[in-house]
Write a protein that holds these residues in place. Structure first.
Motif, short mmCIF file in Angstrom:
data_model
loop_
_atom_site.label_atom_id
_atom_site.label_comp_id
_atom_site.label_asym_id
_atom_site.label_seq_id
_atom_site.Cartn_x
_atom_site.Cartn_y
_atom_site.Cartn_z
N PRO A 205 29.30 1.84 -7.15
CA PRO A 205 29.46 0.44 -6.78
C PRO A 205 29.64 -0.40 -8.06
CG PRO A 205 27.40 1.37 -5.92
CD PRO A 205 27.96 2.37 -6.87
N LEU A 206 30.63 -1.28 -8.04
CA LEU A 206 30.89 -2.11 -9.22
C LEU A 206 31.06 -3.55 -8.80
CD1 LEU A 206 33.56 -0.25 -11.42
CD2 LEU A 206 31.15 -0.59 -11.95
N GLU A 207 30.16 -4.39 -9.23
CA GLU A 207 30.31 -5.82 -8.99
C GLU A 207 30.62 -6.12 -7.52
OE1 GLU A 207 29.85 -8.02 -11.87
OE2 GLU A 207 29.02 -6.08 -12.43
N ARG A 208 29.77 -5.60 -6.67
CA ARG A 208 29.83 -5.84 -5.22
C ARG A 208 31.10 -5.29 -4.55
NH1 ARG A 208 27.47 -10.13 -7.38
NH2 ARG A 208 29.33 -11.43 -7.46
N GLU A 209 31.72 -4.30 -5.18
CA GLU A 209 32.86 -3.63 -4.54
C GLU A 209 32.60 -2.12 -4.55
OE1 GLU A 209 37.03 -6.02 -4.94
OE2 GLU A 209 36.70 -4.30 -6.22
N ARG A 210 33.24 -1.42 -3.60
CA ARG A 210 33.09 0.03 -3.58
C ARG A 210 34.18 0.67 -4.44
NH1 ARG A 210 30.66 -0.40 1.90
NH2 ARG A 210 32.73 -0.60 2.85
N TRP A 211 33.74 1.39 -5.47
CA TRP A 211 34.63 2.13 -6.36
C TRP A 211 34.19 3.58 -6.43
CZ3 TRP A 211 38.73 0.39 -9.74
CH2 TRP A 211 39.12 -0.93 -9.48
N TYR A 212 35.10 4.45 -6.86
CA TYR A 212 34.85 5.88 -6.85
C TYR A 212 35.25 6.50 -8.18
CZ TYR A 212 34.51 5.06 -1.85
OH TYR A 212 34.13 4.59 -0.63
N LEU A 227 38.69 5.95 -12.23
CA LEU A 227 37.83 5.10 -11.42
C LEU A 227 38.76 4.36 -10.47
CD1 LEU A 227 34.81 4.24 -11.37
CD2 LEU A 227 35.39 2.43 -12.97
N LEU A 228 38.54 4.46 -9.17
CA LEU A 228 39.50 3.88 -8.24
C LEU A 228 38.81 3.00 -7.20
CD1 LEU A 228 39.40 5.97 -5.46
CD2 LEU A 228 40.23 7.46 -7.27
N SER A 229 39.55 2.00 -6.75
CA SER A 229 39.00 1.08 -5.76
C SER A 229 39.10 1.70 -4.38
CB SER A 229 39.75 -0.25 -5.79
OG SER A 229 41.08 -0.05 -5.37
N GLU A 230 38.18 1.31 -3.50
CA GLU A 230 38.25 1.84 -2.13
C GLU A 230 39.51 1.34 -1.44
OE1 GLU A 230 34.89 2.74 0.65
OE2 GLU A 230 35.49 0.79 1.43
N GLU A 231 39.86 0.10 -1.75
CA GLU A 231 41.02 -0.51 -1.11
C GLU A 231 42.30 -0.06 -1.81
OE1 GLU A 231 42.70 -4.97 -0.14
OE2 GLU A 231 40.84 -4.76 -1.26
N SER A 272 50.43 0.96 -7.66
CA SER A 272 50.15 0.54 -6.29
C SER A 272 48.71 0.82 -5.85
CB SER A 272 51.11 1.25 -5.34
OG SER A 272 50.95 2.64 -5.47
N HIS A 273 47.92 1.44 -6.72
CA HIS A 273 46.50 1.60 -6.39
C HIS A 273 45.66 1.19 -7.60
CE1 HIS A 273 43.39 3.57 -3.69
NE2 HIS A 273 42.74 3.03 -4.70
N ASP A 274 44.80 0.21 -7.37
CA ASP A 274 43.96 -0.33 -8.43
C ASP A 274 43.06 0.79 -8.99
OD1 ASP A 274 43.16 -2.36 -10.04
OD2 ASP A 274 42.06 -3.48 -8.51
N HIS A 275 43.23 1.10 -10.26
CA HIS A 275 42.42 2.17 -10.85
C HIS A 275 42.36 2.03 -12.36
CE1 HIS A 275 46.41 3.79 -11.70
NE2 HIS A 275 45.85 4.63 -12.54
N TYR A 276 41.35 2.68 -12.94
CA TYR A 276 41.17 2.69 -14.38
C TYR A 276 41.02 4.14 -14.83
CZ TYR A 276 39.70 -2.00 -12.94
OH TYR A 276 39.65 -3.22 -12.35
N GLN A 277 41.10 4.34 -16.15
CA GLN A 277 40.91 5.68 -16.68
C GLN A 277 39.95 5.63 -17.86
OE1 GLN A 277 44.59 8.29 -16.80
NE2 GLN A 277 45.53 6.28 -16.59
N GLY A 278 39.09 6.63 -17.92
CA GLY A 278 38.11 6.66 -19.00
C GLY A 278 37.83 8.07 -19.43
N GLY A 279 36.70 8.25 -20.10
CA GLY A 279 36.32 9.59 -20.49
C GLY A 279 35.45 9.61 -21.72
N ARG A 280 35.21 10.83 -22.16
CA ARG A 280 34.32 11.04 -23.29
C ARG A 280 35.13 11.61 -24.44
NH1 ARG A 280 28.66 14.23 -22.32
NH2 ARG A 280 27.42 13.07 -23.84
N TYR A 281 35.86 10.74 -25.06
CA TYR A 281 36.72 11.16 -26.14
C TYR A 281 36.94 9.95 -27.04
CZ TYR A 281 40.57 13.34 -28.66
OH TYR A 281 41.36 13.87 -29.65
N THR A 282 36.89 10.17 -28.34
CA THR A 282 37.08 9.04 -29.26
C THR A 282 38.51 9.09 -29.78
OG1 THR A 282 34.77 9.27 -29.83
CG2 THR A 282 36.09 7.82 -31.21
#
Ligand SMILES: [Zn+2]
Length: 499
Positions: A205-212, A227-231, A272-282
């Motif tokens: 959950p992120l800032e009152r929204e469902r994320w995965y 990280l992707l939005s439910e919507e 077309s789908h709200d999403h972010y990318q992250g990880g453990r890499y510098t």
């Protein structure tokens, strides 16, 4: 292929799943029987001599080969992938259980939770570790630090016959709406849509929204997550995006989280789908130093600097993430309508916006940090693919969009380069016919600079190094304010506009 053999491999798979901790000893007979059922086998007659002491992807491959031979599936990539995913699904707990275990570990340490989920995603073969291992990966040094280069060989290629077959069988289905939708969790797959039976998502959950949270099935760097939005809704860079990125790194301080820009050409492949990318890499960008600092009079507690980086990256730091979000949004608001026509920066064509930002959030100790990389996607006659996009002279190496991953300093290069760059190496060794036409001018220029090369190793090293230089050029092309005297002047004017 004997049934005995297949049974032995089934047993090996169960054994390995136990060895890596996916299942407990009580689950073994149950899992074996589920596998037998899926393979259409009624009897269990393992051949003791056939035991495979291999890793899961290898055993799976063998079982899939057997399934094709037994006529259980057709020898098509999609069918093989579907069967693979559903066989591995047998070993993966249901989403509620995975989430429960994840959050149990999270209570102790967020890194323990992501370790658990990353290992699960690897062992279940949801992350295609064996294919990823085929990628060519190396680093090259530059004035901006070590850049990463990957030639992407992990996505399997289909032969034309298979593509034709697929076309005939393809149905118009809109479920799940896209490959990032959460409805992919456990989805069996179909022609034209990947099999995700063994796929699980962590509820974040992120800032009152469902994320995965999930990992990328073709990770490009360590713990490459999405990280992707439910919507199912469009990508949008705005205050809420900065807020979510910062909220995520507050919860997972060992991960960075960034977003592609939200406009074509400068964005990623999925807008077309709200999403972010992250990880453990510098990445090199994270290691890049401050070039110079400046002040944001409206946000005196925010430390602001320009990063020494080929693209235009502003770095903001603050202890308070709300403050950082507000400062980021302030920069974005000004940038959205900023014009510098002498430097080709024009914010709109009529109503169509061109300016946007690629943001990357991370923690530095207790401090929150966000890099705002300024982007513009305008095209003109001279640069029909994009003014701040790789220019034609580097298209032989990279002409795809410069998205988040490239912005941070990792070039994901197309498969064709594996053989083409070999051709350039051979050219440098004296085989003048070895090089493809699109690389010839470059190869000639290299020969002029390097002279005669006699050792294959040296030729390979030279091509690697020069490919890195091309990537640096790619990033320079994508930079809105160039790192020249004139570009710096332009950047100073923009910084003045932030006051
Ligand atoms: Zn979607």
């Amino acid at each position: 292929m004997t049934v005995e053999k297949v049974c032995s491999w089934v047993e090996s798979l169960v054994q390995q799943a136990g060895n890596v901790g996916m299942i407990a000893s009580e689950d073994r007979v149950y899992c074996r029987n589920q596998l037998l059922k899926q393979l259409g086998l009624e009897d269990f007659l393992p051949d003791a001599a056939e035991k495979l002491e291999a890793d899961i992807p290898h055993i799976l491959e063998k079982i899939i080969e057997a399934a094709v031979e037994m006529g259980k599936i057709e020898p098509m990539l999609e069918e093989k992938e579907q069967l693979q995913a559903s066989l591995m699904n047998i070993f993966v707990p249901q989403p509620s259980v995975v989430n429960h275990r994840f959050y149990e570990k999270y209570e102790k340490d967020p890194a323990e939770a992501t370790d658990y989920f990353y290992q699960l995603s690897r062992h279940s073969n949801y992350i295609h570790t064996k294919r990823i291992a085929k990628n060519i990966h190396y680093q090259t040094s530059s004035a901006y630090g070590n850049l990463d280069i990957t030639i992407n060989l992990s996505k399997p290629e289909k032969d034309p016959k298979e593509i034709e077959k697929e076309k005939q069988r393809k149905k118009d289905t809109s479920y799940p709406a896209c490959v990032l939708c959460m409805e992919n969790e456990g989805y069996g797959g179909r022609i034209g849509h990947p099999a995700r039976s063994n796929h699980r998502l962590i509820r974040v959950p992120l800032e009152r929204e469902r994320w995965y949270l999930q990992y990328s099935p073709y990770v490009y760097y360590n713990e490459h997550c999405i990280l992707l939005s439910e919507e199912h809704r469009d990508m949008k860079i705005q205050a809420a995006a900065f807020r979510r990125l910062l909220a995520f790194v507050e919860k997972y301080p060992h991960y960075f989280m960034g977003s592609n820009a939200d406009l074509p050409i400068v964005g990623g492949s999925i807008l077309s789908h709200d999403h972010y990318q992250g990880g453990r890499y510098t990445f090199a960008l994270a290691k890049a130093e401050e070039d110079f600092t400046f002040t944001l009079p409206k946000f005196p507690q925010v430390h602001a600097s320009v990063v020494k980086w080929p693209m235009t990256a502003l770095r903001l730091q603050a202890e308070d993430r709300q403050l950082l979000e507000n400062a980021s949004e302030h920069v974005r608001q000004i940038w959205m309508s900023y014009n510098d026509p002498a430097r080709e920066i024009i914010s709109h064509s009529g109503e169509v916006p061109h300016n946007t930002i690629t943001p990357i959030a991370r923690r530095r100790g207790e401090t929150f940090e966000i890099d705002l990389v300024l982007r513009n996607n305008r095209t003109n006659e001279e640069h029909p693919a994009g003014i701040f996009h790789p220019h034609e002279e580097v298209h032989h190496i990279k002409k795809e969009n410069i998205g988040l991953i490239e912005v941070m300093g990792l070039a994901v290069l197309p498969k064709r380069l594996e053989t083409e760059l070999k051709g350039v190496e051979r050219y440098l060794l004296g085989e003048t016919e070895a090089v493809e036409e699109i690389h010839r001018p470059w190869a000639e220029e290299l020969k002029g600079r390097y002279g005669e090369i006699n050792e294959a190793e040296k030729a390979a090293a030279a091509v690697k190094e020069e490919t890195g230089k091309k990537f640096l050029q790619v990033l320079e092309h994508a930079g809105v304010f160039k790192r020249t005297e004139d570009g710096l002047q332009g950047l100073r004017l923009f910084i003045d506009a932030l006051k």
